[in-house]
Design a protein around this motif. Structure first.
Motif, PDB file in Angstrom:
ATOM      1  N   VAL A  49       5.342  15.182  -6.202  1.00  0.00           N
ATOM      2  CA  VAL A  49       5.822  13.986  -5.531  1.00  0.00           C
ATOM      3  C   VAL A  49       4.652  13.133  -5.073  1.00  0.00           C
ATOM      4  CG1 VAL A  49       7.057  13.127  -3.511  1.00  0.00           C
ATOM      5  CG2 VAL A  49       7.989  15.053  -4.799  1.00  0.00           C
ATOM      6  N   LYS A  50       3.645  13.772  -4.510  1.00  0.00           N
ATOM      7  CA  LYS A  50       2.447  13.060  -4.063  1.00  0.00           C
ATOM      8  C   LYS A  50       1.785  12.345  -5.238  1.00  0.00           C
ATOM      9  CE  LYS A  50      -2.239  14.063  -2.406  1.00  0.00           C
ATOM     10  NZ  LYS A  50      -3.146  15.133  -1.904  1.00  0.00           N
ATOM     11  N   GLY A  51       1.635  13.056  -6.361  1.00  0.00           N
ATOM     12  CA  GLY A  51       1.018  12.454  -7.543  1.00  0.00           C
ATOM     13  C   GLY A  51       1.825  11.289  -8.071  1.00  0.00           C
ATOM     14  N   ASP A  52       3.155  11.443  -8.060  1.00  0.00           N
ATOM     15  CA  ASP A  52       4.021  10.364  -8.537  1.00  0.00           C
ATOM     16  C   ASP A  52       3.887   9.124  -7.661  1.00  0.00           C
ATOM     17  OD1 ASP A  52       4.946  11.893 -10.594  1.00  0.00           O
ATOM     18  OD2 ASP A  52       6.797  12.512  -9.571  1.00  0.00           O
ATOM     19  N   ARG A  53       3.815   9.322  -6.367  1.00  0.00           N
ATOM     20  CA  ARG A  53       3.694   8.193  -5.444  1.00  0.00           C
ATOM     21  C   ARG A  53       2.370   7.462  -5.643  1.00  0.00           C
ATOM     22  NH1 ARG A  53       4.469  10.347   0.364  1.00  0.00           N
ATOM     23  NH2 ARG A  53       4.615   8.125   0.896  1.00  0.00           N
ATOM     24  N   ILE A  54       1.302   8.210  -5.889  1.00  0.00           N
ATOM     25  CA  ILE A  54      -0.008   7.594  -6.123  1.00  0.00           C
ATOM     26  C   ILE A  54       0.012   6.785  -7.413  1.00  0.00           C
ATOM     27  CG2 ILE A  54      -2.423   8.085  -6.683  1.00  0.00           C
ATOM     28  CD1 ILE A  54      -2.301  10.410  -4.700  1.00  0.00           C
ATOM     29  N   ARG A  55       0.584   7.366  -8.466  1.00  0.00           N
ATOM     30  CA  ARG A  55       0.659   6.648  -9.744  1.00  0.00           C
ATOM     31  C   ARG A  55       1.528   5.400  -9.623  1.00  0.00           C
ATOM     32  NH1 ARG A  55       0.485  12.004 -11.658  1.00  0.00           N
ATOM     33  NH2 ARG A  55       2.753  12.240 -11.478  1.00  0.00           N
ATOM     34  N   HIS A  56       2.609   5.535  -8.904  1.00  0.00           N
ATOM     35  CA  HIS A  56       3.505   4.388  -8.707  1.00  0.00           C
ATOM     36  C   HIS A  56       2.795   3.269  -7.952  1.00  0.00           C
ATOM     37  CE1 HIS A  56       7.157   2.123  -8.134  1.00  0.00           C
ATOM     38  NE2 HIS A  56       7.067   2.204  -6.817  1.00  0.00           N
ATOM     39  N   ALA A  57       2.013   3.626  -6.922  1.00  0.00           N
ATOM     40  CA  ALA A  57       1.272   2.629  -6.151  1.00  0.00           C
ATOM     41  C   ALA A  57       0.238   1.918  -7.018  1.00  0.00           C
ATOM     42  CB  ALA A  57       0.598   3.295  -4.950  1.00  0.00           C
ATOM     43  N   LYS A  58      -0.448   2.676  -7.873  1.00  0.00           N
ATOM     44  CA  LYS A  58      -1.444   2.069  -8.771  1.00  0.00           C
ATOM     45  C   LYS A  58      -0.777   1.079  -9.714  1.00  0.00           C
ATOM     46  CE  LYS A  58      -4.927   5.746  -8.818  1.00  0.00           C
ATOM     47  NZ  LYS A  58      -5.622   6.769  -9.651  1.00  0.00           N
ATOM     48  N   ASP A  59       0.391   1.455 -10.249  1.00  0.00           N
ATOM     49  CA  ASP A  59       1.103   0.553 -11.156  1.00  0.00           C
ATOM     50  C   ASP A  59       1.506  -0.731 -10.442  1.00  0.00           C
ATOM     51  OD1 ASP A  59       0.889   2.348 -13.220  1.00  0.00           O
ATOM     52  OD2 ASP A  59       2.880   3.237 -12.918  1.00  0.00           O
ATOM     53  N   ARG A  60       1.977  -0.602  -9.199  1.00  0.00           N
ATOM     54  CA  ARG A  60       2.380  -1.788  -8.434  1.00  0.00           C
ATOM     55  C   ARG A  60       1.191  -2.705  -8.155  1.00  0.00           C
ATOM     56  NH1 ARG A  60       6.319  -0.686  -3.429  1.00  0.00           N
ATOM     57  NH2 ARG A  60       6.367  -2.973  -3.562  1.00  0.00           N
ATOM     58  N   LEU A  61       0.035  -2.118  -7.821  1.00  0.00           N
ATOM     59  CA  LEU A  61      -1.154  -2.931  -7.566  1.00  0.00           C
ATOM     60  C   LEU A  61      -1.605  -3.656  -8.836  1.00  0.00           C
ATOM     61  CD1 LEU A  61      -3.355  -0.700  -5.199  1.00  0.00           C
ATOM     62  CD2 LEU A  61      -2.004  -2.715  -4.598  1.00  0.00           C
ATOM     63  N   LYS A  62      -1.527  -2.962  -9.982  1.00  0.00           N
ATOM     64  CA  LYS A  62      -1.927  -3.582 -11.250  1.00  0.00           C
ATOM     65  C   LYS A  62      -1.012  -4.762 -11.582  1.00  0.00           C
ATOM     66  CE  LYS A  62      -3.963   0.593 -13.272  1.00  0.00           C
ATOM     67  NZ  LYS A  62      -3.810   1.655 -14.303  1.00  0.00           N
ATOM     68  N   LYS A  63       0.280  -4.598 -11.333  1.00  0.00           N
ATOM     69  CA  LYS A  63       1.221  -5.684 -11.603  1.00  0.00           C
ATOM     70  C   LYS A  63       0.981  -6.866 -10.671  1.00  0.00           C
ATOM     71  CE  LYS A  63       4.906  -2.742 -13.434  1.00  0.00           C
ATOM     72  NZ  LYS A  63       6.276  -2.194 -13.221  1.00  0.00           N
ATOM     73  N   ILE A  64       0.657  -6.564  -9.414  1.00  0.00           N
ATOM     74  CA  ILE A  64       0.350  -7.625  -8.450  1.00  0.00           C
ATOM     75  C   ILE A  64      -0.883  -8.399  -8.892  1.00  0.00           C
ATOM     76  CG2 ILE A  64      -0.527  -8.063  -6.112  1.00  0.00           C
ATOM     77  CD1 ILE A  64       1.305  -5.817  -5.134  1.00  0.00           C
ATOM     78  N   ALA A  65      -1.908  -7.665  -9.347  1.00  0.00           N
ATOM     79  CA  ALA A  65      -3.149  -8.299  -9.803  1.00  0.00           C
ATOM     80  C   ALA A  65      -2.901  -9.169 -11.025  1.00  0.00           C
ATOM     81  CB  ALA A  65      -4.187  -7.226 -10.114  1.00  0.00           C
ATOM     82  N   GLU A  66      -2.095  -8.669 -11.960  1.00  0.00           N
ATOM     83  CA  GLU A  66      -1.793  -9.429 -13.178  1.00  0.00           C
ATOM     84  C   GLU A  66      -0.987 -10.689 -12.846  1.00  0.00           C
ATOM     85  OE1 GLU A  66       0.225  -6.648 -15.631  1.00  0.00           O
ATOM     86  OE2 GLU A  66      -1.580  -5.468 -16.078  1.00  0.00           O
ATOM     87  N   ALA A  67       0.002 -10.535 -11.977  1.00  0.00           N
ATOM     88  CA  ALA A  67       0.836 -11.682 -11.607  1.00  0.00           C
ATOM     89  C   ALA A  67       0.049 -12.747 -10.858  1.00  0.00           C
ATOM     90  CB  ALA A  67       2.014 -11.205 -10.748  1.00  0.00           C
ATOM     91  N   SER A  68      -0.974 -12.312 -10.123  1.00  0.00           N
ATOM     92  CA  SER A  68      -1.784 -13.251  -9.331  1.00  0.00           C
ATOM     93  C   SER A  68      -3.022 -13.710 -10.083  1.00  0.00           C
ATOM     94  CB  SER A  68      -2.202 -12.587  -8.011  1.00  0.00           C
ATOM     95  OG  SER A  68      -1.077 -12.160  -7.280  1.00  0.00           O
ATOM     96  N   ASP A  69      -3.177 -13.238 -11.313  1.00  0.00           N
ATOM     97  CA  ASP A  69      -4.343 -13.593 -12.131  1.00  0.00           C
ATOM     98  C   ASP A  69      -5.639 -13.251 -11.403  1.00  0.00           C
ATOM     99  OD1 ASP A  69      -5.707 -14.527 -14.351  1.00  0.00           O
ATOM    100  OD2 ASP A  69      -5.785 -16.581 -13.611  1.00  0.00           O
ATOM    101  N   ILE A  70      -5.720 -12.011 -10.910  1.00  0.00           N
ATOM    102  CA  ILE A  70      -6.890 -11.553 -10.168  1.00  0.00           C
ATOM    103  C   ILE A  70      -7.644 -10.497 -10.972  1.00  0.00           C
ATOM    104  CG2 ILE A  70      -7.691 -10.400  -8.065  1.00  0.00           C
ATOM    105  CD1 ILE A  70      -5.204 -11.363  -6.652  1.00  0.00           C
ATOM    106  N   ASP A  71      -8.933 -10.696 -11.119  1.00  0.00           N
ATOM    107  CA  ASP A  71      -9.799  -9.690 -11.727  1.00  0.00           C
ATOM    108  C   ASP A  71     -10.325  -8.824 -10.578  1.00  0.00           C
ATOM    109  OD1 ASP A  71     -11.401  -8.199 -13.329  1.00  0.00           O
ATOM    110  OD2 ASP A  71     -12.984  -9.701 -13.513  1.00  0.00           O
ATOM    111  N   CYS A  72      -9.868  -7.593 -10.481  1.00  0.00           N
ATOM    112  CA  CYS A  72     -10.202  -6.801  -9.301  1.00  0.00           C
ATOM    113  C   CYS A  72     -10.213  -5.305  -9.605  1.00  0.00           C
ATOM    114  CB  CYS A  72      -9.204  -7.083  -8.175  1.00  0.00           C
ATOM    115  SG  CYS A  72      -7.508  -6.664  -8.627  1.00  0.00           S
ATOM    116  N   GLU A  73     -10.691  -4.545  -8.637  1.00  0.00           N
ATOM    117  CA  GLU A  73     -10.643  -3.091  -8.701  1.00  0.00           C
ATOM    118  C   GLU A  73      -9.362  -2.617  -8.017  1.00  0.00           C
ATOM    119  OE1 GLU A  73     -14.094  -1.271  -7.032  1.00  0.00           O
ATOM    120  OE2 GLU A  73     -15.507  -2.489  -8.203  1.00  0.00           O
ATOM    121  N   ILE A  74      -8.793  -1.539  -8.522  1.00  0.00           N
ATOM    122  CA  ILE A  74      -7.590  -0.943  -7.931  1.00  0.00           C
ATOM    123  C   ILE A  74      -7.969   0.385  -7.290  1.00  0.00           C
ATOM    124  CG2 ILE A  74      -5.284  -0.040  -8.357  1.00  0.00           C
ATOM    125  CD1 ILE A  74      -5.493  -3.052  -8.749  1.00  0.00           C
TER     126      ILE A  74
END
Length: 327
Positions: free
Chosen positions: A61-86
């Protein structure tokens, strides 16, 4: 000393105020040429089933939550056109943000305090309160409850006026360096303020003046006492004028001569409770950011960081940048 943060980290909690944090992160990173990081801390709270038992596959569950958070951050970065570290970590939010910032050599963190009232405000604001107490790098606190910040999402941030509080400590000198650097990058008006506390004010009563002058006043008429009080007041005003002159000179001397080519800093002396006067002045001048230094890392200060800083953060209607020197 001009300061240019190389890495800026946005503390993202996936709340409705994520876009505001991103707007400030993008604008500051663009102005300073900094690397931008998006960071989320997965809570370490124990997960339980509806029957009150902890999940058997808790590690998964912990691993799933971490992976899910990373995916959400990547989508936020893509939607905002941000070149960044996650960056995603796990544990207590404030402590993990601090550790993550140290490991990744972060120079500034941006976070939002949601406001509210009562228990809700205490719980939501606790992460920001903790960060102010433990972080070594500067923390920019955005007041997500303020409606005017919403415009930052569509238009980007605007820094037309910056107010820096100065008590002539090393921390306030560093705060001034940050404020001056921001003012230079954004070509803004800079206000440099010192608040004279009640303990600094010089008061000389008629009885004090009598002691200084000496003599027998037992047979004096009321008019003579009133005249003496007038003299005492003149003495008081003279000393206060001298104090004010010295403080103004100290404030003015902090401004590098070369900075006057692109900025005309305004020095201000205020009297009263520092947090109240700074907040009132910020409202009066429609300040876009307040910059303050906070002292030390002693055990007492971890509980009482400095009432001025804490109160300005919780009550100001504009973002507050908090900095401290690292010993």
């Amino acid at each position: 000393m001009r300061i240019k943060p190389k890495k800026i980290m946005c503390a993202i909690d996936f709340s409705d105020f994520t876009n505001i944090i991103l707007s400030y992160g993008k604008s500051l990173a663009s102005e300073f040429g900094s690397t931008l990081c998006l960071c989320h801390i997965v809570s370490g709270a124990l997960m339980v089933s509806s029957f009150g038992h902890s999940y058997i596959a808790y590690t998964d569950v912990k691993g799933d939550r971490i992976r899910h958070a990373k995916d959400r951050l990547k989508k936020i970065a893509e939607a905002s056109d941000i070149d960044c570290e996650i960056i995603v970590s796990y544990g207590h939010a404030a402590d993990e943000i601090d550790q993550t910032a140290r490991k990744n050599n972060v120079d500034m963190i941006i976070a939002a305090t949601h406001g509210g009232s009562g228990v809700k405000r205490f719980l939501i604001g606790s992460v920001t309160d903790r960060l102010v107490k433990i972080l070594s790098c500067p923390l920019l606190v955005l007041h997500a409850r303020e409606n005017h910040l919403v415009s930052a999402i569509e238009e980007g941030i605007k820094l037309n006026r910056i107010l820096v509080g100065c008590d002539f400590s090393p921390d306030s000198k560093l705060a001034f360096d940050y404020a001056l650097s921001l003012a230079q990058e954004f070509q803004t008006q800079l206000y440099l303020a010192h608040v004279i506390r009640s303990t600094e004010q010089i008061k000389l009563t008629a009885s004090d003046y009598m002691k200084i002058q000496g003599g027998d006043y037992t047979k004096w008429a009321r008019s003579e006492y009133l005249n003496l009080q007038k003299n005492a007041t003149h003495e008081d005003l003279g000393k206060k004028s001298t104090l004010s002159s010295r403080l103004e000179k100290q404030l003015s001397s902090m401004v590098p001569e070369e900075s006057r080519n692109w900025c005309t800093p305004v020095t201000i002396l205020l009297e009263g409770q520092p947090y109240k006067k700074l907040i009132d002045y910020a409202v009066q001048k429609e300040v876009d950011m307040i910059v303050l230094g906070v002292h030390g890392h002693s055990l007492l200060e971890q509980f009482l960081v400095g009432s001025t800083t804490d109160r300005v953060i919780s009550r100001a209607s504009c973002p507050v940048l908090v900095v401290r020197t690292v010993s």
